[in-house]
Design a protein around this motif. Structure first.
Motif, PDB file in Angstrom:
ATOM      1  N   LEU A  36     -63.893   7.318   0.372  1.00 52.34           N
ATOM      2  CA  LEU A  36     -63.101   6.974   1.558  1.00 52.34           C
ATOM      3  C   LEU A  36     -63.598   7.700   2.808  1.00 52.34           C
ATOM      4  CD1 LEU A  36     -59.473   6.878   0.095  1.00 52.34           C
ATOM      5  CD2 LEU A  36     -60.915   4.949   0.744  1.00 52.34           C
ATOM      6  N   THR A  37     -63.965   8.970   2.656  1.00 52.67           N
ATOM      7  CA  THR A  37     -64.439   9.717   3.821  1.00 52.67           C
ATOM      8  C   THR A  37     -65.858   9.319   4.218  1.00 52.67           C
ATOM      9  OG1 THR A  37     -65.117  11.512   2.333  1.00 52.67           O
ATOM     10  CG2 THR A  37     -62.966  11.714   3.407  1.00 52.67           C
ATOM     11  N   ALA A  38     -66.674   8.887   3.245  1.00 53.97           N
ATOM     12  CA  ALA A  38     -68.040   8.479   3.576  1.00 53.97           C
ATOM     13  C   ALA A  38     -68.045   7.228   4.449  1.00 53.97           C
ATOM     14  CB  ALA A  38     -68.839   8.232   2.309  1.00 53.97           C
ATOM     15  N   GLY A  39     -67.051   6.352   4.268  1.00 53.62           N
ATOM     16  CA  GLY A  39     -66.974   5.166   5.105  1.00 53.62           C
ATOM     17  C   GLY A  39     -66.604   5.469   6.536  1.00 53.62           C
ATOM     18  N   LEU A  40     -66.077   6.667   6.788  1.00 49.06           N
ATOM     19  CA  LEU A  40     -65.686   7.063   8.146  1.00 49.06           C
ATOM     20  C   LEU A  40     -66.684   8.013   8.773  1.00 49.06           C
ATOM     21  CD1 LEU A  40     -61.886   7.678   7.432  1.00 49.06           C
ATOM     22  CD2 LEU A  40     -62.921   5.658   8.488  1.00 49.06           C
ATOM     23  N   SER A  41     -67.101   9.004   7.997  1.00 49.42           N
ATOM     24  CA  SER A  41     -68.037  10.003   8.524  1.00 49.42           C
ATOM     25  C   SER A  41     -68.798  10.618   7.362  1.00 49.42           C
ATOM     26  CB  SER A  41     -67.290  11.088   9.303  1.00 49.42           C
ATOM     27  OG  SER A  41     -68.150  12.152   9.652  1.00 49.42           O
ATOM     28  N   ARG A  42     -70.109  10.491   7.376  1.00 48.07           N
ATOM     29  CA  ARG A  42     -70.918  11.078   6.313  1.00 48.07           C
ATOM     30  C   ARG A  42     -70.878  12.603   6.361  1.00 48.07           C
ATOM     31  NH1 ARG A  42     -76.476   7.661   5.170  1.00 48.07           N
ATOM     32  NH2 ARG A  42     -75.439   5.696   4.597  1.00 48.07           N
ATOM     33  N   THR A  43     -70.743  13.136   7.558  1.00 45.95           N
ATOM     34  CA  THR A  43     -70.675  14.590   7.688  1.00 45.95           C
ATOM     35  C   THR A  43     -69.437  15.138   6.979  1.00 45.95           C
ATOM     36  OG1 THR A  43     -71.811  14.465   9.813  1.00 45.95           O
ATOM     37  CG2 THR A  43     -70.635  16.504   9.313  1.00 45.95           C
ATOM     38  N   VAL A  44     -68.292  14.488   7.207  1.00 42.68           N
ATOM     39  CA  VAL A  44     -67.061  14.921   6.549  1.00 42.68           C
ATOM     40  C   VAL A  44     -67.176  14.766   5.044  1.00 42.68           C
ATOM     41  CG1 VAL A  44     -64.583  14.509   6.341  1.00 42.68           C
ATOM     42  CG2 VAL A  44     -65.687  14.396   8.585  1.00 42.68           C
ATOM     43  N   ALA A  45     -67.784  13.671   4.591  1.00 42.26           N
ATOM     44  CA  ALA A  45     -67.951  13.459   3.154  1.00 42.26           C
ATOM     45  C   ALA A  45     -68.826  14.534   2.528  1.00 42.26           C
ATOM     46  CB  ALA A  45     -68.544  12.074   2.901  1.00 42.26           C
ATOM     47  N   VAL A  46     -69.908  14.901   3.221  1.00 43.80           N
ATOM     48  CA  VAL A  46     -70.789  15.952   2.698  1.00 43.80           C
ATOM     49  C   VAL A  46     -70.070  17.295   2.673  1.00 43.80           C
ATOM     50  CG1 VAL A  46     -72.892  17.264   3.176  1.00 43.80           C
ATOM     51  CG2 VAL A  46     -72.906  14.769   3.352  1.00 43.80           C
ATOM     52  N   LEU A  47     -69.312  17.600   3.723  1.00 42.95           N
ATOM     53  CA  LEU A  47     -68.560  18.852   3.756  1.00 42.95           C
ATOM     54  C   LEU A  47     -67.529  18.900   2.640  1.00 42.95           C
ATOM     55  CD1 LEU A  47     -68.004  19.358   7.599  1.00 42.95           C
ATOM     56  CD2 LEU A  47     -69.553  20.626   6.090  1.00 42.95           C
ATOM     57  N   TYR A  48     -66.846  17.780   2.403  1.00 43.35           N
ATOM     58  CA  TYR A  48     -65.866  17.772   1.311  1.00 43.35           C
ATOM     59  C   TYR A  48     -66.551  17.933  -0.046  1.00 43.35           C
ATOM     60  CZ  TYR A  48     -62.779  16.137  -2.299  1.00 43.35           C
ATOM     61  OH  TYR A  48     -62.074  16.047  -3.469  1.00 43.35           O
ATOM     62  N   ALA A  49     -67.669  17.233  -0.241  1.00 41.97           N
ATOM     63  CA  ALA A  49     -68.393  17.360  -1.511  1.00 41.97           C
ATOM     64  C   ALA A  49     -68.863  18.799  -1.731  1.00 41.97           C
ATOM     65  CB  ALA A  49     -69.577  16.400  -1.537  1.00 41.97           C
TER      66      ALA A  49
END
Length: 303
Positions: free
Chosen positions: A245-258
């Motif tokens: 869900l976060t990758a569809g909005l911002s890859r940076t946020v998705a990477v930080l969450y991962a």
């Protein structure tokens, strides 16, 4: 030490008796009772990873909620669809709760089901009635202040959340003050975020999801902690959904969450296991005396 008569006097560990030794005298047997890490139980990596899944699951729920909020605000998600998803999720979670909950009799199950349905209907109607009010609650407040306030409230929710499991189905402990404050902080953050949405249906959908995610889901999470395999699988599923869900909005946020998920779940337990080698708890006869309570049955004389 020799006495006046020439006989050697042994030091005794008593206060009521005068002895011919200085106050700072150290007997030769001082270190004979030395023990290191007597009560220390080393952690295993698997147990620490399983324990960290509780925090990881809680963080995943928050990121899923924020991703859904952004989609509602950008009008890329139909709020009516979210309402139906929330209702179906509630039915599925309550069914799972009934599976893991072992009540005494069928009557108690029926009584609890009736109370649950009644409470659910009341919450549903209350949120539906309050949605127009919540939408205009922070109309005079800037969005930057809302984002900062929501971030602080969610951080407070994570810090004060109750991560301890319910060890038995009959266990219904009194809620701690910290866990109550944690739920209130999450609901308050949801309210201020919902006030940034454009229509009443979106506000209602987001608040319905908030109640399920931050008030009801933690209860089920604490029950499922007693089933390690299922709980670990649920954590991985929630983490994968949060990344998607976060990758569809911002890859940076998705990477930080991962990265945060990997650190909390995998790296932090390994650091704690590594730090155990420096654990050095020293105990000996110089420690305060611990009273030994007679555990014999009432009325029985100790042998």
């Amino acid at each position: 030490m020799a006495s006046a008569s020439g006989a050697e006097v042994e030091w005794e560990r008593v206060l009521w008796k005068r002895q011919p030794f200085p106050d700072n005298y150290v007997p030769k047997t001082f270190l004979s009772s030395l023990s290191t890490n007597a009560n220390f139980r080393p952690y295993t990596y698997a147990s620490l990873v399983l324990a960290s899944c509780t925090i990881s699951l809680h963080l995943a729920v928050i990121f899923i909620f924020l991703a859904i909020f952004v989609r509602l605000r950008e009008r890329t998600l139909d709020p009516r669809l979210l309402v139906w998803i929330s209702v179906l999720s509630f039915v599925c979670f309550y069914t799972l709760w009934e599976i893991v909950e072992h009540l005494a009799t069928a009557q108690s199950r029926l009584a609890n089901r009736a109370k649950t349905v009644k409470s659910s209907i009341l919450i549903f109607l209350a949120l539906l009635a309050l949605s127009p009010v919540l939408r205009t609650l922070t109309a005079a407040t800037s969005s930057d202040s809302i984002w900062a306030l929501a971030a602080c409230l969610f951080a407070l929710n994570v810090l004060l959340a109750d991560y301890t499991p319910m060890l038995s189905a009959q266990q219904h402990p009194r809620e701690r003050l910290s866990s109550v404050l944690s739920v209130n902080a999450a609901i308050a953050a949801s309210v201020v975020l919902a006030s940034r949405l454009a229509d009443d249906v979106s506000v209602f959908a987001l608040m319905l999801l908030s109640v399920e995610a931050f008030a009801l889901a933690p209860l089920l999470r604490r029950r499922l902690q007693t089933a390690p395999a299922g709980f670990a699988g649920l954590t991985l599923l929630a983490a994968g959904l949060a990344v998607a869900l976060t990758a569809g909005l911002s890859r940076t946020v998705a990477v930080l969450y991962a990265a945060a998920f990997a650190f909390v779940t995998l790296a932090a337990p390994s650091l704690l296991v590594w730090a155990q080698r420096y654990k050095n708890e020293i105990r000996g006869s110089w420690d305060p005396a611990v009273p030994k309570v007679n555990l014999a049955p009432h009325g029985a004389r100790p042998g």
